[in-house]
Write a protein that holds these residues in place. Structure first.
Motif, PDB file in Angstrom:
ATOM      1  N   THR A  58       2.522  -2.515  -6.318  1.00  0.00           N
ATOM      2  CA  THR A  58       1.436  -1.530  -6.325  1.00  0.00           C
ATOM      3  C   THR A  58       0.801  -1.473  -4.944  1.00  0.00           C
ATOM      4  O   THR A  58       0.444  -2.509  -4.376  1.00  0.00           O
ATOM      5  CB  THR A  58       0.357  -1.899  -7.364  1.00  0.00           C
ATOM      6  N   ILE A  59       0.690  -0.258  -4.413  1.00  0.00           N
ATOM      7  CA  ILE A  59       0.023  -0.043  -3.124  1.00  0.00           C
ATOM      8  C   ILE A  59      -1.305   0.650  -3.399  1.00  0.00           C
ATOM      9  O   ILE A  59      -1.341   1.697  -4.059  1.00  0.00           O
ATOM     10  CB  ILE A  59       0.888   0.823  -2.182  1.00  0.00           C
ATOM     11  N   GLY A 117      -3.942  -3.807  -5.060  1.00  0.00           N
ATOM     12  CA  GLY A 117      -2.499  -3.780  -4.887  1.00  0.00           C
ATOM     13  C   GLY A 117      -1.827  -5.058  -5.353  1.00  0.00           C
ATOM     14  O   GLY A 117      -2.476  -6.080  -5.586  1.00  0.00           O
ATOM     15  N   VAL A 159      -1.256  -4.524   1.051  1.00  0.00           N
ATOM     16  CA  VAL A 159      -1.131  -3.563  -0.056  1.00  0.00           C
ATOM     17  C   VAL A 159      -2.478  -3.011  -0.513  1.00  0.00           C
ATOM     18  O   VAL A 159      -2.531  -2.139  -1.380  1.00  0.00           O
ATOM     19  CB  VAL A 159      -0.397  -4.211  -1.253  1.00  0.00           C
TER      20      VAL A 159
END
Length: 749
Positions: A428-429, A464, A460
């Motif tokens: 996940t960014i 993230g 991230v």
């Protein structure tokens, strides 16, 4: 099913030989077997292969092994043995659940499909030596890798192999190779290791070597016995697609040398080097048509994916729905969509593949990309040349350029994913994150040893998940050359910052040179006619400092093409194409040099058709006659001058044509601009150039870098405005169609 003779556990002893009986030889001859290496013992696809085997990674929406098995089925293979290695359970589960490949399937094209398990194999060599012990192979078999994509037919190669084997039992193997020397091929730019074959007329291979950019001394020393052959050539213009037609003796050769690990670098090189001791002969079958390549690195994965979008791999293309349950259909703009794909008004999708139940929101732009199933692409998202796997979410206003996003990736809003990025499963960014372009981001939830990686919030963002993926460094001390595999772990490799050797390649050596391993240049070697021909063949991989002249190529190429265009006979353009490609090989000309020469030749021909001595045609008629007078000329421009349907290459050819017309002597600028507009109109009508390519050229700053070019460009304004208006009208019509469909759906509800 697993193979018998101890296949469930580990290595097994030799299978007892059954008494020979009548018809047994004919049965072995009729039953074509294949061995699929579904584990390459490489880490080029990490971090993705930490969680999924390479052969099950999606390529244009299809697991790669599907292409391999389809290739075998189309070539009449009846018995298949698959070695899985790592991720064996996942691969076996996939095959057993397949409606086409499961051994229990009534529609399987194979009479049997078995998995061979070797618990302690650490290389391809270990597996093949174990396979020799099992005595599962009874006759000729095809050895391939589980990352092969090919549409070629092997009938002729098999027939030649069997004929050679009947004539001489020492003819033990035939390598199937694909020539790329006579046409554009992305594999030239995608391969890191260039295979080099010394081949005798008749196809026998006498020596095999490899070159790569990290070699300290780019030198090949040829065995004197090879140089003394009456008719031989050096081939570095071949794609080694890893298709080998073998006799059981090949497995015995592996067993005799326990230090062999790799099929080419170790086995092939070693067997050929020691041919006087082992007495075995290996042949090549060099194909001039069809498609065959291995997705054995990330650059080659990108290459084959783009070729699949360009339909070079037909019939193995998305809209032929290779996997059960797929529903791809080809639509306008060269794209393929599955059922239940929602593309909002104002979104633009060109030359792309989008899987079932995916949604593209308004304002999004997707080009030359593959989008998996159940993906959500937000508003104003820009995706170019990328591979987005299943269940991925990309937030509004984000940009993804030439990257790979694995399953369940989440990209936040306003993010920028730079060229070459590899984002692994479940990463996940966070919102408004711009990943750094250098070093190229490889982000994973797992570390190199498959343990969970601690999230790097500075990379991230807030909310993230993931960290920069780094690998263990295990280079041997004192290694003379760097590891070329390090260049194959990104979609695109860059040599600009590497300290590379400037040594050119020495191709031929005298007996003294061979013994002392001293370099010898071209000029000091006194070779006969055949050796000089071999050196010319080598030019396809000579370094830039080899002394070959691109200017010589340009002059000869332009004059050759002009002569062909001026010829009054009814012949086609094939002979001119062969001569042109031969010049390209002999001079190591770049793609840009080819493009320039073709543009200049056709520009000069069109200009002279406007002169009184050639008929004084108007620009429109001159352009039409230039492209259509010779059969095959348009195809030549499409395949060689442009090279593909990619927008940037079309823009490059248009720019080359513009500059060529500006340089035509005696043609005033206004007339040159009118002729340029006419030629672009013709190329558009002939489907060589698409509107995106012309519009990309129109917006290119290089098209107005001087006053003359700017004047030529201005003459094309009416054509460009017409293309823009036509595109808008088509979009409006599509929107109306979508509205009507929505109204019909509402009425039916």
């Amino acid at each position: 099913m697993s193979s018998k003779q101890g296949g469930r556990g580990g290595p097994a002893g030799p299978k007892p030989k059954k008494p020979a009986r009548a018809g047994a030889e004919e049965k072995r001859e009729d039953t074509l077997q294949a061995v699929v290496l579904a584990d390459s013992f490489q880490d080029r696809f990490k971090p993705f292969t930490l969680e999924k085997p390479r052969c099950l990674l999606p390529l244009a929406g299809v697991p790669i092994i599907e292409y391999t098995l389809e290739f075998l089925a189309h070539n009449g293979v009846q018995q298949v043995f698959i070695y899985c290695g790592a991720h064996s359970e996942e691969i076996e589960t996939y095959i057993h659940e397949s409606t086409r490949w499961s051994p229990r399937s009534a529609v399987s094209p194979f009479s049997s499909l078995e998995f061979v398990r070797v618990s302690d194999a650490n290389s391809v060599g270990d597996f093949l030596r174990d396979l020799d012990k099992r005595s599962l192979i009874e006759g000729d078999f095809i050895l391939v890798h589980g990352d092969l994509v090919a549409n070629i037919q092997l009938d002729e190669a098999l027939a030649k192999h069997r004929a050679r084997r009947e004539a001489n039992r020492d003819a033990c193997m035939t390598m199937v190779l694909r020539s790329i020397g006579d046409q554009p091929h992305r594999a030239k730019d995608s391969r890191v290791i260039t295979p080099v074959f010394a081949v005798e007329q008749g196809g026998r291979c006498w020596q095999y070597e490899e070159i790569h950019p990290l070699m300290k001394e780019r030198k090949i020393v040829w065995d004197p016995s090879v140089v003394e052959l009456p008719d031989w050539e050096i081939r570095a213009d071949l794609v080694d697609c890893g298709i080998d037609i073998c006799t059981p003796e090949v497995l015995a050769l592996w067993s005799e040398s326990f230090d062999y690990e790799l099929p080419r670098k170790n086995f092939l090189h070693g067997v050929l080097k020691d041919h006087e001791l082992n007495g075995k002969m290996i042949y090549t079958e060099i194909l001039e048509s069809g498609y065959a390549a291995r997705a054995n690195s990330l650059p080659m994965y990108n290459c084959i994916s783009r070729d699949t979008l360009g339909r070079w791999t037909f019939p193995f293309v998305p809209d032929n729905n290779l996997v059960h349950g797929q529903t791809f259909k080809r639509i306008r703009e060269g794209s393929c969509l599955e059922d239940n794909v929602v593309i909002a008004r104002g979104a633009k999708v060109t030359n792309s593949v989008i899987g079932k139940n995916s949604k593209v929101d308004e304002g999004a732009s997707i080009s030359s990309s593959v989008i998996g199933r159940r993906c959500k692409i937000g508003k104003n998202v820009k995706i170019e040349g990328s591979y987005i796997w299943d269940d991925t979410i990309i937030g509004d206003d984000s940009t993804v350029i030439k990257a790979v996003l694995a399953n369940y990736t989440v990209i936040g809003q306003g993010c920028k994913i730079p060229e070459g990025s590899l984002i692994s499963f479940g990463v996940t960014i966070g919102d408004k994150i711009q990943l750094p372009p250098d070093p190229i981001p490889r982000i994973s939830l797992l570390a190199y040893d498959k343990t969970p990686a601690a999230t790097d919030a500075s990379l991230v963002g807030e909310g993230g998940k993931g960290a920069l993926f780094t690998e263990e460094q295990d280079e041997e001390e004192g290694s003379e050359d760097g590891d070329p595999g390090s260049l194959e772990k990104t979609l695109f490799y860059n040599l600009e910052n590497l300290n590379l050797s400037s040594h050119s390649i020495s191709t031929l050596a005298s007996q003294a040179d061979y013994e002392s391993d001293v370099d010898d240049s071209f000029g000091s070697f006194d070779a006969d006619e055949n050796s000089r021909a071999a050196r010319n063949r080598l030019s396809s991989f000579a370094s830039d400092d080899s002394g070959l002249s691109p200017d010589a190529f340009h002059g000869d190429a332009v004059h050759g093409l002009l002569d062909a265009l001026r010829a009054v006979d009814n012949g086609d353009f094939d002979s001119a194409k062969l001569e042109f490609m031969g010049l390209r090989l002999a001079n190591n000309a770049s793609d840009s040099s080819m493009r320039r020469a073709i543009a200049v030749a056709f520009a000069r021909r069109a200009a002279e058709l406007m002169s009184p001595e050639y008929g004084g045609l108007e620009p429109t008629k001159a352009a039409e006659k230039t492209f259509n007078a010779k059969k095959g000329a348009v195809k030549f421009i499409r395949e060689v001058g442009v090279g593909s349907n990619e927008t940037n290459l079309q823009a490059e050819f248009t720019l080359a044509l513009q500059k060529a017309l500006l340089g035509v002597k005696g043609l005033e600028v206004g007339r040159a601009g009118t002729l340029l507009a006419a030629m672009l109109q013709q190329l558009y009508n002939l489907e060589v150039l698409e509107e995106e390519g012309i519009l990309s050229w129109w917006g290119d700053a290089r098209a107005v870098e001087n006053e003359g070019l700017a004047k030529l460009k201005e003459k094309c304004r009416i054509l460009v405005e017409w293309l823009e208006n036509a595109d808008e009208e088509e979009s409006d019509g599509d929107d109306d169609d979508e509205e009507e469909e929505e109204e019909e759906e509402e009425d039916s509800d």
